[in-house]
Design an enzyme around this catalytic site. Structure first.
Site, short mmCIF file in Angstrom:
data_model
loop_
_atom_site.label_atom_id
_atom_site.label_comp_id
_atom_site.label_asym_id
_atom_site.label_seq_id
_atom_site.Cartn_x
_atom_site.Cartn_y
_atom_site.Cartn_z
N HIS A 58 0.75 -1.04 0.31
CA HIS A 58 0.13 0.20 0.13
C HIS A 58 0.77 0.96 -0.34
CE1 HIS A 58 -3.78 -2.14 1.00
NE2 HIS A 58 -2.67 -3.15 1.63
N ARG A 60 -0.56 4.16 -0.71
CA ARG A 60 -1.37 5.55 -0.12
C ARG A 60 -0.93 6.93 -0.81
NH1 ARG A 60 -2.87 2.08 3.42
NH2 ARG A 60 -2.48 1.50 4.83
N ASN A 90 -6.51 1.14 -2.93
CA ASN A 90 -7.18 2.17 -2.07
C ASN A 90 -6.45 3.58 -2.13
OD1 ASN A 90 -4.82 0.30 -0.71
ND2 ASN A 90 -5.54 0.50 1.66
N ASP A 148 -8.78 -4.96 -2.05
CA ASP A 148 -8.26 -4.52 -0.43
C ASP A 148 -8.36 -3.99 0.22
OD1 ASP A 148 -6.80 -6.83 0.99
OD2 ASP A 148 -4.90 -5.02 1.76
N HIS A 175 -9.73 -9.13 -0.44
CA HIS A 175 -9.43 -9.51 0.92
C HIS A 175 -11.03 -10.03 1.76
CE1 HIS A 175 -9.26 -7.03 4.57
NE2 HIS A 175 -9.89 -7.14 4.89
N ASP A 300 1.64 -7.25 2.29
CA ASP A 300 0.51 -6.55 3.01
C ASP A 300 1.12 -4.74 3.30
OD1 ASP A 300 -1.84 -5.23 3.31
OD2 ASP A 300 -2.32 -6.46 4.97
N HIS A 304 1.45 3.72 7.67
CA HIS A 304 0.43 4.56 8.23
C HIS A 304 1.27 5.62 9.31
CE1 HIS A 304 -3.37 3.26 7.80
NE2 HIS A 304 -2.49 1.66 8.58
N PHE A 318 -5.96 -0.35 11.40
CA PHE A 318 -5.18 -1.14 10.95
C PHE A 318 -4.10 -1.42 9.87
CE2 PHE A 318 -9.87 -2.17 11.80
CZ PHE A 318 -9.81 -3.51 12.53
#
Length: 424
Positions: A58, A60, A90, A148, A175, A300, A304, A318
């Site tokens: 990911h 972002r 995402n 996902d 997912h 994965d 964050h 998460f």
């Protein structure tokens, strides 16, 4: 200019051999002994591997670049020995049109220092029941589709998506999560009482996998399950493969390295989705890796900001970062210490197998004529995982402070050095 990596132990075609690797014009020219070049990289006592392949990251970007961006995410991948990754959709906006997909693919190429393959979404905006233009997304560069972060809640929507994906020869990577069963939980139900936190039942994962396997059987689509985490999930996949269903699946490093019993207290760094499961689940995942039910390992990688992981699990986001810690933590625990996996098995699960499952023909192998995507690891010297060494913007991992073997020494993409570990 010719570059030669000399004196290393080379992983090639499932075997470890003593060999040199000659690189010219961004490609591997030869693998053999007594090779010479204009530039020499000494890999004495080091492992020379194909660049690792991570089909689940990911980044972002766009929309949440305070967490991570294409540049920092790809730098983190390179620091972990990965040269090829699959980026989840995402982001904001979700690349659910050919125009947005083309823009993302161009940005990945421009800003990334590793090869970045881009997922399109299964549904518009990832949370609707509208199927995007799969043909257009594929033409624009999507290599698979995934929502996902979100399970597809409506069976009819997934059925139609699988039909259209099959028509366009696209993998559906899911997912698996039934939101009604997930019910806003934050930890596995087996540890919720101890931590006094809302539970997540494994049924949230397993019932949707069971549904989707039947849909995949009907449609013939290649159905890939992201981050399987339970014993029942493994059993379902094993039965499905025996019945000839076109299914593959992955496990994330944290689900085989840790269990719910490793959560010391209400700590947001241990909050991930799926949550850490039981020791019985962990053991089943390892058996699945060993017998081929679980096809590959994928991180994965979910960065964050620090403030998003503080204040307890209920309010924390998460996710766990993984690009920079995956190989070293897995090598240390399962190859060096516990000897559950051989080095060859671990490398295969992180290089040639993910490349094969996703049809990435130029990734995950060291062969003459292939791109010179190479990682060099130090298996003999201990190092410590430290936040200040991370290239990722995200430091949200419970592995900080762990002492490991298998640090990345150097990473090369298309024959160019994109990461070199500082001398300590």
């Amino acid at each position: 200019m010719k570059t030669v990596i000399k004196n290393g132990t080379v992983y090639q075609n499932g075997r470890l051999i003593k060999a040199d690797v000659l690189i010219e014009d961004q490609r591997i020219k030869a693998i053999g002994t007594n090779l010479s070049g204009d530039q020499v990289i000494d890999a004495q006592d080091k492992l020379v591997s194909p660049g690792l392949v991570d089909v689940h990251v990911h980044y972002r970007d766009p929309g949440q670049t305070y967490k991570e961006d294409i540049k920092t995410g790809s730098e983190a991948a390179a620091a972990g020995g990965f040269t090829t990754v699959g980026a989840m959709p995402n982001v904001t906006p979700v690349p659910d049109t050919p125009e947005l997909m083309r823009k993302m693919v161009a940005e990945n190429k421009q800003k990334g220092i590793v090869h970045i393959f881009q997922y399109g979404p299964i549904t518009k905006e990832e949370t609707t029941d509208e199927i995007p233009d799969y043909a257009g997304l594929k033409k624009a560069g999507a290599f698979a589709v995934s929502n996902d972060g979100h399970g597809v809640q409506t069976a009819q929507t997934m059925y139609l998506a699988m039909q259209k994906a099959k028509e366009n020869n696209l993998i559906v990577a899911t997912h698996a999560q039934d939101d009604s069963l997930f019910n806003h939980g934050v930890v596995n139900e087996g540890v919720s009482d101890r931590l006094n936190l809302p539970p997540v039942t494994e049924l949230a994962e397993t019932t949707q996998i069971a549904r989707d396997l039947l849909l995949a059987q009907k449609t013939g689509v290649h159905y890939h399950i992201c981050h399987v985490s339970t014993k029942t999930s493994v059993e379902l996949v094993r039965m499905a493969k025996a019945r000839g269903i076109n299914v593959t699946c992955e496990v994330a490093p944290h689900h085989i390295l840790l269990t719910q019993d490793d959560i010391p207290k209400d700590n947001g760094y241990y909050k991930m989705n799926p949550p850490l499961r039981s020791k019985e689940d962990q053991a089943a995942l390892l058996v699945g890796l060993l017998d081929g039910t679980v096809d590959l390992i994928a991180t994965d990688h979910a960065p964050h900001a620090k403030n998003e992981k503080q204040g307890g699990m209920k309010g924390a986001a998460f996710g766990i970062t993984g690009s920079e810690t995956a190989f070293s933590t897995l090598y240390t625990k399962f190859v060096k210490n516990e000897k559950v996996l051989t080095l060859e098995q671990l490398l295969s699960l992180m290089s040639d197998k993910p490349a094969k499952v996703f049809g990435l023909k130029n990734a995950g192998v060291l062969e003459p004529g292939k791109p010179a995507d190479i990682a060099i690891f130090d298996l003999d010297h201990e190092s410590k995982i430290k936040e200040e060494d991370f290239k990722s913007k995200g430091v949200n991992t419970p592995f900080t402070g762990h002492k490991v073997y298998g640090a990345t020494v150097l990473t090369m993409v298309d024959g160019q050095i994109v990461y070199r570990r500082d001398a300590k």
